[in-house]
Design a protein around this motif. Structure first.
Motif, PDB file in Angstrom:
ATOM      1  N   GLY A   1       0.836  -1.215   0.000  1.00  0.00           N
ATOM      2  CA  GLY A   1       0.000   0.000   0.000  1.00  0.00           C
ATOM      3  C   GLY A   1       0.863   1.255   0.000  1.00  0.00           C
TER       4      GLY A   1
ATOM      5  N   PRO B   1      -8.229  -1.520   4.944  1.00  0.00           N
ATOM      6  CA  PRO B   1      -9.024  -1.950   3.786  1.00  0.00           C
ATOM      7  C   PRO B   1     -10.150  -0.954   3.517  1.00  0.00           C
ATOM      8  CG  PRO B   1      -9.439  -3.368   5.680  1.00  0.00           C
ATOM      9  CD  PRO B   1      -8.354  -2.440   6.092  1.00  0.00           C
TER      10      PRO B   1
ATOM     11  N   SER C   1     -13.367   6.031  -3.350  1.00  0.00           N
ATOM     12  CA  SER C   1     -12.378   4.947  -3.487  1.00  0.00           C
ATOM     13  C   SER C   1     -12.604   4.173  -4.764  1.00  0.00           C
ATOM     14  CB  SER C   1     -12.514   3.966  -2.325  1.00  0.00           C
ATOM     15  OG  SER C   1     -12.139   4.584  -1.151  1.00  0.00           O
TER      16      SER C   1
ATOM     17  N   THR D   1      -6.997   2.640  -6.364  1.00  0.00           N
ATOM     18  CA  THR D   1      -7.602   1.727  -5.382  1.00  0.00           C
ATOM     19  C   THR D   1      -7.686   0.315  -5.976  1.00  0.00           C
ATOM     20  OG1 THR D   1      -9.025   3.599  -4.821  1.00  0.00           O
ATOM     21  CG2 THR D   1      -9.552   1.496  -3.790  1.00  0.00           C
ATOM     22  N   TRP D   2      -8.068   0.241  -7.239  1.00  0.00           N
ATOM     23  CA  TRP D   2      -8.199  -1.049  -7.930  1.00  0.00           C
ATOM     24  C   TRP D   2      -6.822  -1.703  -8.079  1.00  0.00           C
ATOM     25  CZ3 TRP D   2     -12.965  -2.887 -10.026  1.00  0.00           C
ATOM     26  CH2 TRP D   2     -14.057  -2.025  -9.816  1.00  0.00           C
TER      27      TRP D   2
ATOM     28  N   SER E   1      -5.409  -2.890  -4.617  1.00  0.00           N
ATOM     29  CA  SER E   1      -6.137  -4.044  -4.068  1.00  0.00           C
ATOM     30  C   SER E   1      -5.745  -5.327  -4.794  1.00  0.00           C
ATOM     31  CB  SER E   1      -7.644  -3.837  -4.216  1.00  0.00           C
ATOM     32  OG  SER E   1      -8.029  -2.737  -3.477  1.00  0.00           O
ATOM     33  N   ASP E   2      -5.612  -5.233  -6.122  1.00  0.00           N
ATOM     34  CA  ASP E   2      -5.292  -6.436  -6.891  1.00  0.00           C
ATOM     35  C   ASP E   2      -3.839  -6.878  -6.702  1.00  0.00           C
ATOM     36  OD1 ASP E   2      -7.879  -6.561  -7.657  1.00  0.00           O
ATOM     37  OD2 ASP E   2      -7.582  -5.492  -9.541  1.00  0.00           O
TER      38      ASP E   2
ATOM     39  N   ARG F   1      -2.175  -6.429  -3.993  1.00  0.00           N
ATOM     40  CA  ARG F   1      -2.189  -7.046  -2.648  1.00  0.00           C
ATOM     41  C   ARG F   1      -2.777  -8.453  -2.723  1.00  0.00           C
ATOM     42  NH1 ARG F   1      -4.577  -1.789   0.388  1.00  0.00           N
ATOM     43  NH2 ARG F   1      -2.693  -1.047   1.416  1.00  0.00           N
TER      44      ARG F   1
ATOM     45  N   SER G   1      -4.651 -10.701   0.362  1.00  0.00           N
ATOM     46  CA  SER G   1      -5.897  -9.996   0.712  1.00  0.00           C
ATOM     47  C   SER G   1      -6.904 -10.174  -0.430  1.00  0.00           C
ATOM     48  CB  SER G   1      -5.604  -8.521   0.963  1.00  0.00           C
ATOM     49  OG  SER G   1      -5.119  -7.936  -0.205  1.00  0.00           O
TER      50      SER G   1
ATOM     51  N   MET H   1     -10.252  -6.568  -5.494  1.00  0.00           N
ATOM     52  CA  MET H   1     -11.178  -5.435  -5.452  1.00  0.00           C
ATOM     53  C   MET H   1     -12.636  -5.864  -5.639  1.00  0.00           C
ATOM     54  SD  MET H   1     -11.281  -2.164  -5.066  1.00  0.00           S
ATOM     55  CE  MET H   1     -12.359  -0.770  -5.387  1.00  0.00           C
TER      56      MET H   1
ATOM     57  N   LEU I   1     -14.002  -7.237  -2.576  1.00  0.00           N
ATOM     58  CA  LEU I   1     -14.222  -6.163  -1.595  1.00  0.00           C
ATOM     59  C   LEU I   1     -15.537  -5.438  -1.868  1.00  0.00           C
ATOM     60  CD1 LEU I   1     -10.671  -4.494  -1.329  1.00  0.00           C
ATOM     61  CD2 LEU I   1     -11.801  -5.890   0.395  1.00  0.00           C
TER      62      LEU I   1
ATOM     63  N   SER J   1     -10.622  -6.462 -13.085  1.00  0.00           N
ATOM     64  CA  SER J   1     -10.145  -5.208 -12.458  1.00  0.00           C
ATOM     65  C   SER J   1      -9.134  -4.511 -13.351  1.00  0.00           C
ATOM     66  CB  SER J   1      -9.452  -5.497 -11.135  1.00  0.00           C
ATOM     67  OG  SER J   1     -10.343  -6.018 -10.233  1.00  0.00           O
TER      68      SER J   1
END
Lengths: 303, 347
Positions: free
Chosen positions: A87, A218, A230, A236-237, A240-241, A243, A249, A252, A255, A268
Motif C-alpha cells: 500500500g 481496507p 475509493s 484503489t483497484w 487491491s489487486d 495485494r 488480501s 477489489m 471487496l 479489475s
C-alpha cells in the motif's frame, strides 16, 4: 504570396517523426533526473518509512498480526506487513506520478520553457508520451526496488513465499496502474495552468488519495461516502489487486461484494485500463480547452 | 513581391478580472493592439520599433501562434495563424524569452539535441547541425557545460542556436540584445546580418533605435498598440527636415520646473520637437536619476539660446551633445515622447 508545398506524409514517416519526439523528451527527462540524485534516494527511503510507521505502531501495541489480518481480510489469511508495505509503495508511486505530471506544465511555465515547447511543431501527445514513458519507467523501477526492500525488512517470510509469476504480475499491474494516473494528473496540471495554485492543490490531493485508496486500512472499513470516491479512484483497484496477488488480501471485486466474477484480477485490470482511457481523454481535452482559452487571453507565459 | 507575413486589422484585447472587495470582481480590458495591418516581404530584416508596453511582444506572439488575436487576420508563409498553427510552426522559429527559453540544468549541447527532437530532427542529423551551429556561433568553449554556469551572452547564444535548428524560413527575435553587453550585442547583430544574407527573413522587435537603424531594411513604429509609420530607416529619417538633434542631460527635475523649462524651450523658433525622459542609473536610487531632454530642430540653431534658458530656470546642464537624426527623433516627432519611456501603464 508565398506558397509552401507540403509533402504527403506516409504512416511510417508520421510514426518515425513522432518517435523522434518521444525519444528526445525521454532522454531530456533522464538528463534532468540525473541532476537531482537526492530526489531518487528520497523516493527509495520515503516508502520504507511510510511502511515502518504503522507497522511499528502495531508491534508496539502488541496486537497479534494474524488477528489484524483476519479482521482486515474478512476471514482470509494474509500478511498484514505485506499489505501495508505494498500500500505504501504504490501510494508513493502514484504520488510521484501525480507530482510529475500535475506540476509539469506549471514548472515549464515558471522556468519560461513552456512557450518554446509549445511553439515547436511537436504534437502534444508525443511530448506527453515521452514524458509519461520516462515517468513510468523511472518511478516503477524505484518503486519496485523500494517494495522489495520494504518486504525484506518487514515481511521477509511473505517475500520468500511469493513466486516469480506474482512478482512479475506485481510489476505489470503497477505499470498498468500508472496509466490512469498520468491522464488524471495531466487533467489536474491543465487546471493548474488556469488556476495557478499547483502546490497547495497537489499537496491536498496526495493525502486525500492516500485515504481513499486504502493505504493502511481496507476500503471496506472506510465510511460509505469515502468508499464511493475509493471506487472511482483507479489506484484503489490497482493496489487491491496487487495485494491480492502478493499479500493474500481479497481482490477489489470481492471487496465490492462481487463473489463469482470469474477472473477478478483480469476484470479489475480491464477496469483500470478503462480508467486510463477515460482520464487520458479528459486530461487531453481539458488541457486543449484551457490552452485555447489561455491563448485567447493572456498567453501561456503569464504566471 | 512575396510577403511572408500578411497582417490585416489585427486587434488584441487582454481581459482580466480584478478583485474589488471580497465578492465583487471588475473586468479590466487592455487594448494591446489596435487595428494593425502591414506586410513583411521575403528576405528582409524587418524591425518593429516601439517603447516598452507598445504591444511588440503581443504581436510577435500572435505571429508565432502562441496567442490568438481578438480580431483580424494574419498569415505566415501563406498559412493562417489561427487555423494552421501547426504548419506555421514547422517553418518558423523564434527567440522570445532569451536565456529563459532553455533548460539550465542541461548542457548547451543537450538543450540543442532536445529541441532538435521537437523539430523531428533525427539524432544523427541533429549532431551534424549542432556541430555546424557550434562553429558558426562559436559555442565550442562552453557547449558541453551546464547552462547554469553560463554568462548571459553564452545563454543567449545557445537560445539563438536553438532558434536556427530547423533552418527556419522566417525567424522572430524579441529584443535579441536587450540583456547583452555592448560587445556581445555587436556580435549578435553581425550574426543576424549574416543569417539574413543567407536568405532568412528576420522579424525583430526592439526599443533600441540604433539597432533598428543598423539592421533593418524596413521599420514599423508601434506605439500604444498602433502602427505609427512603416518605411525604410532612411525614408523615415528624411521625414524630419533637419540632420541633427540636441540631447541634454540634467539632474532630476521636479514636475513644475520641468514644465516651465520645456515650455520655454518650445517657444524658441528653431525647435520643432521636444521630449524628455527620467533616466535611472545604477541601483535606481532617486539621487542617481537624471533627466534626458531631446530637442529636434527644424533649422539653423543657436545653442546659446538653449543654454541660457537652463540658466534662467536654474537647472545645471550635466552634458550637451549634438547627434545625427535617428529613429529616436522620428519616434519623438510622431508621438512627442522618447522610446525609453515605459508606456505599459498607458495602454
Amino acid at each position: 504570396m508565398i506558397q509552401i508545398i507540403e509533402k504527403q506524409e506516409s504512416f511510417s514517416y508520421f510514426f518515425k517523426k513522432n518517435l523522434i519526439v518521444v525519444k528526445g523528451v525521454f532522454r531530456q527527462q533522464w538528463q534532468i533526473a540525473k541532476s537531482y540524485l537526492s530526489n531518487t534516494s528520497i523516493a527509495f527511503i520515503v516508502p520504507i518509512v511510510m511502511t515502518a510507521l504503522p507497522l511499528l505502531l502495531i508491534r508496539a501495541v502488541g496486537v497479534d498480526e494474524q488477528l489484524i489480518a483476519a479482521n482486515f481480510f474478512g476471514g482470509h489469511s494474509g500478511s498484514i506487513s505485506g499489505f501495508i508495505a505494498i500500500g505504501s509503495n504504490i501510494w508513493m508511486l502514484m504520488l510521484a506520478i501525480l507530482w510529475d505530471f500535475s506540476t509539469y506544465l506549471r514548472d515549464e511555465q515558471m522556468t519560461g520553457t513552456l512557450e518554446t515547447l509549445l511553439m515547436s511543431p511537436a504534437k502534444r501527445y508525443s511530448i506527453i508520451a515521452g514524458r509519461a514513458s520516462f515517468s513510468i519507467l523511472f518511478n516503477v523501477i524505484i518503486s519496485f526496488f523500494a517494495t522489495i526492500i520494504s518486504l525484506l525488512i518487514f515481511a521477509r517470510d511473505m517475500l520468500f513465499e511469493i513466486g516469480l509469476l506474482p512478482l512479475f504480475l506485481l510489476l505489470v499491474l503497477t505499470v498498468i496502474g500508472c496509466l490512469p494516473m498520468i491522464g488524471l494528473s495531466y487533467f489536474i496540471g491543465a487546471l493548474v495552468l488556469k488556476f495557478k495554485e499547483v502546490y497547495s492543490l497537489v499537496n491536498l490531493l496526495q493525502w486525500f488519495f492516500g485515504l481513499i485508496m486504502g493505504v493502511y486500512v481496507p476500503i471496506t472499513s472506510l465510511p460509505l461516502i469515502v468508499r464511493v470516491f475509493s471506487i472511482m479512484f483507479p489506484a484503489t483497484w490497482s493496489v487491491s489487486d496487487i495485494r491480492a496477488i502478493t499479500a493474500g488480501s481479497p481482490p477489489m471485486l470481492l471487496l465490492l461484494g462481487i463473489k463469482n466474477a470469474g477472473f477478478p484480477i483480469l476484470i479489475s485490470t480491464l477496469i483500470v485500463i478503462g480508467f486510463a482511457i477515460f482520464w487520458g481523454i479528459i486530461g487531453f481535452v481539458v488541457f486543449s480547452k484551457y490552452e485555447l482559452k489561455i491563448k485567447r487571453n493572456e498567453g501561456l507565459s503569464k504566471y | 513581391m512575396n510577403p511572408v507575413i500578411e497582417i490585416e486589422n489585427i486587434e488584441k484585447i487582454y481581459r482580466k478580472k480584478s478583485r474589488k472587495g471580497l465578492f465583487k470582481r471588475e473586468l479590466i480590458e487592455v487594448r494591446a493592439l489596435d487595428n494593425i495591418s502591414f506586410n513583411v516581404e521575403e528576405g528582409i530584416i524587418f524591425s518593429l520599433l516601439g517603447p516598452n508596453g507598445a504591444g511588440k511582444t503581443t504581436l510577435i506572439k500572435i505571429l508565432t501562434t502562441l496567442l490568438l488575436p481578438t480580431a483580424g487576420k494574419a498569415r505566415i508563409l501563406g498559412y493562417d495563424v489561427v487555423k494552421e498553427g501547426g504548419k506555421i510552426r514547422k517553418h518558423i522559429n523564434a527567440m522570445l524569452m532569451g536565456e529563459r527559453s532553455i533548460y539550465w540544468k542541461l548542457t548547451g549541447y543537450q538543450n540543442l539535441e532536445y529541441f532538435a527532437s521537437l523539430y523531428h530532427i533525427p539524432r544523427k542529423v541533429a549532431k551534424v547541425k549542432i556541430d555546424k551551429l557550434s562553429e558558426k556561433l562559436d559555442l565550442s568553449d562552453f557547449i558541453n557545460r551546464k547552462v547554469e554556469t553560463y554568462s548571459s551572452g553564452q545563454k543567449f547564444k545557445i537560445a539563438f542556436a536553438k532558434s536556427l535548428l530547423n533552418d527556419p524560413k522566417l525567424i522572430f527575435l524579441d529584443e535579441p540584445t536587450a540583456t547583452l553587453d555592448p560587445r556581445a550585442a555587436r556580435e549578435v547583430r553581425e550574426i543576424i546580418k549574416q543569417l539574413n544574407d543567407e536568405g532568412t527573413t528576420i522579424f525583430l522587435t526592439t526599443h533600441n533605435m540604433n539597432e533598428a537603424d543598423e539592421l533593418s531594411d524596413e521599420v514599423a513604429i508601434l506605439d500604444l498598440g498602433k502602427i505609427i509609420e512603416i518605411d525604410t530607416p532612411e525614408n523615415l529619417k528624411e521625414q524630419i527636415h533637419t540632420s541633427e538633434s540636441i540631447v541634454i542631460d540634467v539632474p532630476f527635475i521636479e514636475l513644475r520646473s520641468k514644465d516651465k523649462l520645456l515650455s520655454d524651450i518650445r517657444s524658441l523658433s528653431f525647435v520643432s520637437d521636444i521630449a524628455y525622459s527620467q533616466v535611472v542609473n545604477g541601483n535606481g536610487n532617486k539621487g542617481e536619476e537624471k533627466t534626458k531632454i531631446r530637442i529636434t530642430t527644424s533649422k539653423e540653431i543657436n545653442l546659446s539660446n538653449i543654454v541660457n534658458l537652463f540658466e534662467k530656470n536654474s537647472i545645471p546642464i550635466l552634458s550637451i551633445n549634438q547627434e545625427k537624426i535617428s529613429l529616436e527623433d522620428v519616434f519623438l516627432s510622431k508621438t512627442g515622447r522618447l522610446l525609453s519611456e515605459d508606456t505599459s501603464k498607458r495602454v
